[in-house]
Design an enzyme around this catalytic site. Structure first.
Site, PDB file in Angstrom:
ATOM      1  N   ARG A  55       0.820  -1.220   0.000  1.00  0.00           N
ATOM      2  CA  ARG A  55       0.000   0.000   0.000  1.00  0.00           C
ATOM      3  C   ARG A  55       0.851   1.267   0.000  1.00  0.00           C
ATOM      4  NH1 ARG A  55      -5.909   0.308   1.092  1.00  0.00           N
ATOM      5  NH2 ARG A  55      -6.554  -1.529  -0.055  1.00  0.00           N
ATOM      6  N   ASP A 164     -15.442  12.157   9.435  1.00  0.00           N
ATOM      7  CA  ASP A 164     -14.431  11.179   9.047  1.00  0.00           C
ATOM      8  C   ASP A 164     -13.074  11.833   9.293  1.00  0.00           C
ATOM      9  OD1 ASP A 164     -14.598   8.434   7.159  1.00  0.00           O
ATOM     10  OD2 ASP A 164     -12.651   9.428   7.138  1.00  0.00           O
TER      11      ASP A 164
HETATM   12  C1  LIG Z   1     -14.763   1.203   5.527  1.00  0.00           C
HETATM   13  S1  LIG Z   1     -15.148   2.891   5.768  1.00  0.00           S
HETATM   14  C2  LIG Z   1     -16.728   2.753   6.546  1.00  0.00           C
HETATM   15  C3  LIG Z   1     -17.742   3.713   5.976  1.00  0.00           C
HETATM   16  C4  LIG Z   1     -19.176   3.554   6.514  1.00  0.00           C
HETATM   17  N1  LIG Z   1     -19.228   3.781   7.938  1.00  0.00           N
HETATM   18  C5  LIG Z   1     -19.742   2.194   6.156  1.00  0.00           C
HETATM   19  O1  LIG Z   1     -19.806   1.308   7.018  1.00  0.00           O
HETATM   20  O2  LIG Z   1     -20.097   1.994   4.999  1.00  0.00           O
HETATM   21  C6  LIG Z   1     -14.077   3.304   7.138  1.00  0.00           C
HETATM   22  C7  LIG Z   1     -13.908   4.804   7.327  1.00  0.00           C
HETATM   23  O3  LIG Z   1     -13.314   5.000   8.623  1.00  0.00           O
HETATM   24  C8  LIG Z   1     -12.479   6.126   8.536  1.00  0.00           C
HETATM   25  N2  LIG Z   1     -11.526   6.101   9.675  1.00  0.00           N
HETATM   26  C9  LIG Z   1     -10.460   5.289   9.865  1.00  0.00           C
HETATM   27  N3  LIG Z   1      -9.811   5.610  11.007  1.00  0.00           N
HETATM   28  C10 LIG Z   1     -10.516   6.650  11.550  1.00  0.00           C
HETATM   29  C11 LIG Z   1     -10.344   7.437  12.738  1.00  0.00           C
HETATM   30  N4  LIG Z   1      -9.306   7.232  13.570  1.00  0.00           N
HETATM   31  N5  LIG Z   1     -11.246   8.409  12.977  1.00  0.00           N
HETATM   32  C12 LIG Z   1     -12.274   8.621  12.131  1.00  0.00           C
HETATM   33  N6  LIG Z   1     -12.482   7.927  10.997  1.00  0.00           N
HETATM   34  C13 LIG Z   1     -11.608   6.945  10.710  1.00  0.00           C
HETATM   35  C14 LIG Z   1     -11.803   5.973   7.175  1.00  0.00           C
HETATM   36  O4  LIG Z   1     -11.295   7.203   6.715  1.00  0.00           O
HETATM   37  C15 LIG Z   1     -12.960   5.440   6.320  1.00  0.00           C
HETATM   38  O5  LIG Z   1     -13.618   6.463   5.634  1.00  0.00           O
END
Ligand SMILES: C[S@@+](CC[C@H](N)C(=O)[O-])C[C@H]1O[C@@H](n2cnc3c(N)ncnc32)[C@H](O)[C@@H]1O
Length: 320
Positions: A55, A164
Site C-alpha cells: 500500500r 471522518d
Molecule cells: C470502511 S469505511 C466505513 C464507511 C461507513 N461507515 C460504512 O460502514 O459503509 C471506514 C472509514 O473510517 C475512517 N476512519 C479510519 N480511522 C478513523 C479514525 N481514527 N477516525 C475517524 N475515521 C476513521 C476511514 O477514513 C474510512 O472512511
C-alpha cells in the site's frame, strides 16, 4: 490487526513481490506501525507487513522517494502531518455504499426514528451521528430514511452529523455526487431524494443535504462536539482499532448517547469491555443505551478507566 481487517488485497496478489523489493526494514515497519497507532488508533500487527509495504509503495512512488527510510523520515518530520493523513488513507479502505447493512435502516424506520420524530414534532432536539462516514453514502442513507418518515425534517430540530478523519473523502461526501450505478442500492421509494447530474452521475437533493453537517474528526482524539445523540452509526471503522481502543470508543459513545439511544456498528464488530453494561443488544450489531443505574455505573467506571489510562500513558510518555 485482525484477520478480517479490510486492508489491501492478499499478499499473493501483490505484483511487487515478484520484482526487486525496495528495502523495508523492521525499523521502517515499526515507525509506521507506531505512527499509525499514535495518530489514528490503527492497529498494524507484523502479519500486515506485506500489506503495508504494497500500500505504501504507491505513496513512495507518488512522492518520488526511493527508500522507505526516506518515507519514514518524511512521516516523522515537522511537515509530516499531511503525509500521515495520506498514509492512513492508503492503509484503510473507504469502501461503503448506500443502505449498507440494511437491517440497521429497518431498525431506524421501525423502532428508533418514530418516537424521535414525534419528539421533534413536539419541539424536541434530535441528533444523529454517522462517525467514519467515508464518501457520504451512510449519512445520506440516514437522511433519506428520515425524510421518508418525516418530510418536514429540515424545519424541525433534527440534524445529522457526518464525520471522518480523511479530509479528501469528506470533500467527496460533501458534493453529494455519485455514479449512476450506485442508484440501484437506493430503494425506489427514496429515489425522489436524488436527481440527475449529467455525465452518468446523480446528486443528492438539497432536501437531504441540508440535514447533514460534515466535519473532520479523528475518533481517537478529542471530540469537539456536544451530545446527546439519539442515534450513532459507527460501522466498519472500529475494526481498524485494537481491543482497548475499541472499548474506549464504545464507552465514549455510551456517554454521548441519550438513554434509550441506538448505536449501530459494523458487521464484524461487537461492543465489549467495560462499556458492555451500558448497552443492550437490539438486533444484529445494534445496541440500545441502557438508562438507569447499571448504565450509569458502567459509564462512571469506564470514565475512571479512561482517566487512569490517560494518566498512566502520560507517565510512560505515550500519547493516547
Ligand atoms: C470502511 S469505511 C466505513 C464507511 C461507513 N461507515 C460504512 O460502514 O459503509 C471506514 C472509514 O473510517 C475512517 N476512519 C479510519 N480511522 C478513523 C479514525 N481514527 N477516525 C475517524 N475515521 C476513521 C476511514 O477514513 C474510512 O472512511
Amino acid at each position: 490487526m485482525k484477520a478480517s481487517l479490510p486492508l489491501a488485497s492478499p499478499v499473493s496478489a501483490d505484483p511487487d513481490r515478484s520484482r526487486d523489493r525496495i528495502q523495508f526494514s523492521d525499523a521502517d515497519f515499526r515507525i509506521i506501525a507506531d505512527l499509525a497507532m499514535r495518530d489514528f488508533g490503527l492497529f498494524l500487527t507484523p502479519a500486515k507487513r506485506d500489506l503495508v509495504y504494497s500500500r505504501l509503495l504507491k505513496r513512495l512512488r507518488a512522492l518520488g522517494l526511493e527508500q522507505f527510510s526516506d518515507y519514514c523520515a518524511l512521516l516523522t518530520s515537522a511537515q509530516g502531518e499531511v503525509e500521515r493523513a495520506a498514509m492512513l488513507s492508503a492503509l484503510t479502505t473507504n469502501v461503503t455504499h448506500f443502505f449498507r447493512e440494511d437491517h440497521h435502516f429497518k431498525l431506524l424506520r421501525e423502532v428508533a426514528l418514530p418516537p424521535l420524530i414525534k419528539s421533534a414534532r413536539d419541539g424536541g432536539r434530535v441528533r444523529i451521528w454517522s462517525a467514519g462516514c467515508s464518501a457520504g453514502q451512510e449519512p445520506y442513507s440516514l437522511a433519506f430514511t428520515l425524510l421518508s418518515l418525516c418530510p418536514e425534517a429540515a424545519r424541525l430540530n433534527i440534524r445529522i452529523l457526518a464525520t471522518d478523519v480523511d479530509p479528501e473523502i469528506l470533500a467527496k461526501a460533501e458534493t453529494g455526487l455519485y455514479p449512476d450505478d450506485e442508484r440501484k442500492a437506493i430503494p425506489e421509494a427514496m429515489r425522489k431524494f436524488i436527481e440527475p447530474a449529467g455525465a452518468n452521475r446523480f446528486k443528492v437533493a438539497a432536501t437531504a443535504r441540508e440535514l447533514i453537517t460534515f466535519g473532520k474528526l479523528n475518533l481517537i482524539e478529542n471530540w469537539p462536539i456536544s451530545g446527546p445523540f439519539q442515534v450513532i452509526f459507527c460501522r466498519n471503522v472500529a475494526i481498524y482499532f485494537d481491543k482497548p481502543t475499541q472499548a474506549k470508543l464504545w464507552a465514549r459513545f455510551g456517554e454521548l448517547l441519550s438513554p434509550g439511544g441506538h448505536l449501530c456498528i459494523g458487521h464484524s464488530e461487537r461492543v465489549a469491555g467495560a462499556a458492555e453494561p451500558m448497552f443492550r443488544p437490539v438486533g444484529v450489531t445494534a445496541y440500545q443505551r441502557i438508562a438507569g443505574i447499571a448504565g450509569e455505573r458502567a459509564a462512571r467506571s469506564t470514565m475512571e478507566t479512561s482517566l487512569q489510562n490517560i494518566s498512566s500513558a502520560r507517565q510512560e510518555g505515550h500519547p493516547k
